[in-house]
Structure formats: C-alpha cells, structure tokens
Design a protein around this motif. Sequence first.
Motif, mmCIF file in Angstrom:
data_model
loop_
_atom_site.group_PDB
_atom_site.id
_atom_site.type_symbol
_atom_site.label_atom_id
_atom_site.label_comp_id
_atom_site.label_asym_id
_atom_site.label_seq_id
_atom_site.Cartn_x
_atom_site.Cartn_y
_atom_site.Cartn_z
ATOM 1 N N SER A 103 69.656 -17.672 31.894
ATOM 2 C CA SER A 103 69.273 -18.439 33.079
ATOM 3 C C SER A 103 69.030 -17.511 34.251
ATOM 4 C CB SER A 103 70.363 -19.451 33.427
ATOM 5 O OG SER A 103 70.463 -20.414 32.401
ATOM 6 N N PHE A 104 67.952 -17.805 34.977
ATOM 7 C CA PHE A 104 67.563 -17.019 36.137
ATOM 8 C C PHE A 104 67.151 -17.976 37.252
ATOM 9 C CE2 PHE A 104 66.435 -14.619 32.309
ATOM 10 C CZ PHE A 104 67.147 -13.448 32.507
ATOM 11 N N ALA A 105 66.745 -17.418 38.359
ATOM 12 C CA ALA A 105 66.281 -18.232 39.486
ATOM 13 C C ALA A 105 64.998 -17.623 40.040
ATOM 14 C CB ALA A 105 67.351 -18.292 40.575
ATOM 15 N N VAL A 106 64.311 -18.415 40.854
ATOM 16 C CA VAL A 106 63.141 -17.936 41.581
ATOM 17 C C VAL A 106 63.324 -18.281 43.048
ATOM 18 C CG1 VAL A 106 61.535 -18.115 39.642
ATOM 19 C CG2 VAL A 106 61.819 -20.052 41.181
ATOM 20 N N GLU A 107 62.661 -17.511 43.889
ATOM 21 C CA GLU A 107 62.641 -17.825 45.311
ATOM 22 C C GLU A 107 61.201 -17.763 45.798
ATOM 23 O OE1 GLU A 107 64.985 -14.968 47.463
ATOM 24 O OE2 GLU A 107 63.763 -13.283 46.822
ATOM 25 N N SER A 153 63.032 -27.268 40.318
ATOM 26 C CA SER A 153 64.291 -26.543 40.378
ATOM 27 C C SER A 153 63.986 -25.087 40.663
ATOM 28 C CB SER A 153 65.045 -26.665 39.047
ATOM 29 O OG SER A 153 66.214 -25.873 39.069
ATOM 30 N N ASN A 154 64.885 -24.412 41.343
ATOM 31 C CA ASN A 154 64.735 -22.972 41.561
ATOM 32 C C ASN A 154 65.270 -22.180 40.376
ATOM 33 O OD1 ASN A 154 64.071 -23.958 44.136
ATOM 34 N ND2 ASN A 154 64.751 -22.055 45.062
ATOM 35 N N ASN A 155 65.890 -22.874 39.438
ATOM 36 C CA ASN A 155 66.475 -22.224 38.266
ATOM 37 C C ASN A 155 65.642 -22.546 37.027
ATOM 38 O OD1 ASN A 155 68.823 -21.282 39.704
ATOM 39 N ND2 ASN A 155 69.481 -23.413 39.734
ATOM 40 N N THR A 183 65.575 -21.575 32.486
ATOM 41 C CA THR A 183 66.287 -21.004 31.344
ATOM 42 C C THR A 183 65.292 -20.575 30.290
ATOM 43 O OG1 THR A 183 68.225 -22.387 31.743
ATOM 44 C CG2 THR A 183 67.990 -21.489 29.525
ATOM 45 N N VAL A 232 59.140 -22.634 35.185
ATOM 46 C CA VAL A 232 59.467 -23.229 36.468
ATOM 47 C C VAL A 232 58.419 -24.314 36.689
ATOM 48 C CG1 VAL A 232 59.550 -22.873 38.969
ATOM 49 C CG2 VAL A 232 60.489 -21.139 37.431
ATOM 50 N N VAL A 268 64.643 -13.897 40.715
ATOM 51 C CA VAL A 268 65.953 -13.451 41.187
ATOM 52 C C VAL A 268 66.749 -13.122 39.934
ATOM 53 C CG1 VAL A 268 68.025 -14.083 42.463
ATOM 54 C CG2 VAL A 268 65.796 -14.960 43.199
#
Length: 160
Positions: A75-79, A97-99, A101, A111, A133
């Motif tokens: 799992s990661f995130a984006v901004e 979602s900002n997250n 998988t 995303v 991120v």
Amino acid sequence: MNPSNIFYHILNSIKVIAIAVAAVAASACSEKYITYHDNEYVMFADTAKVYAVREDMQSFDVPIVSTVACDYDRSFAVEILDPVSSAVEGRDFRLESNNFTIPAGELVGYVTVKGNLDNLDPENDRAFTLKLVMPEDLVMPLYGDETIVRLKKTCKFVRE
C-alpha cells in the motif's frame, strides 16, 4: 508385394510421422519466461496522459506499476502537487482515495479519479500532477515518481 503389406507399411509410417510431429509440438509448447531480477521500483505507468471525461464515463483509473510482484499486498499513497496544477481538486476533479494497493502477486495498482464534467471546458484541458508517497529506494532513477494527469472534456460519439 502384397497390397495388404503395402497398406500395413503405410499405416506404420503414418503412425511414426504422427508420433514425431506430436513430440515436436509438445517440445515447442514449453515457454521460456524472462524474469526481472533487480531492484524493486514503483512508478506511474505514464509520466503524462490525457484522460477523457464524458457524461457516461466520468471516473478513470491512473495505473501505478511495480517491477516486481510480491507475495504480499503493498500500500502506498499519492499527493497532488498544487503549484504545478491548473486543475483544482474539488472543483475539476476528486480522488476517490489518496491511497492505493498493489495486490499480492500483481504488478499494478490504481488511483481512481472522478472528473467534474460540469466544470471542465472542452476547449481547454486542465491538468494536475500526482506524486507517489513512498520510500525513496522504490523510485526508479531517471523515471521519477510523478505523473501529469490531463482532463479532457469530451462528448460521447454517436454513430448514425
């Protein structure tokens, strides 16, 4: 030579040829897989892409890929990088979602972005930049961890 002997030899020859062809075909079915054995990197599938936003299709997925499939979920995130964006989150689009998988055994995660059709202009694209991120060692050198997402308001094509 007896005609039944000739027929018997022909049948035996056909059997031998059929067995040889089957053996060659069976060996040709084995595939060689080239596998990647190097560092793991995670990146956007495209460094920039135009996504159509239409009345019947306002959501789209931005793919994020990995060079390695793992036996566990990652799992990661984006901004959103606002200073380099002409599209405004909340007005022109929103992220579901900002997250995201990348599932176990897979090489891609997504995303999901929902474009706001009413606020987009068909004459002018709007764009925003997404940044991954994640740990720095997962960033592929020279490829980076950002993508430009361009929103293009389009009409549904009707064929008459």
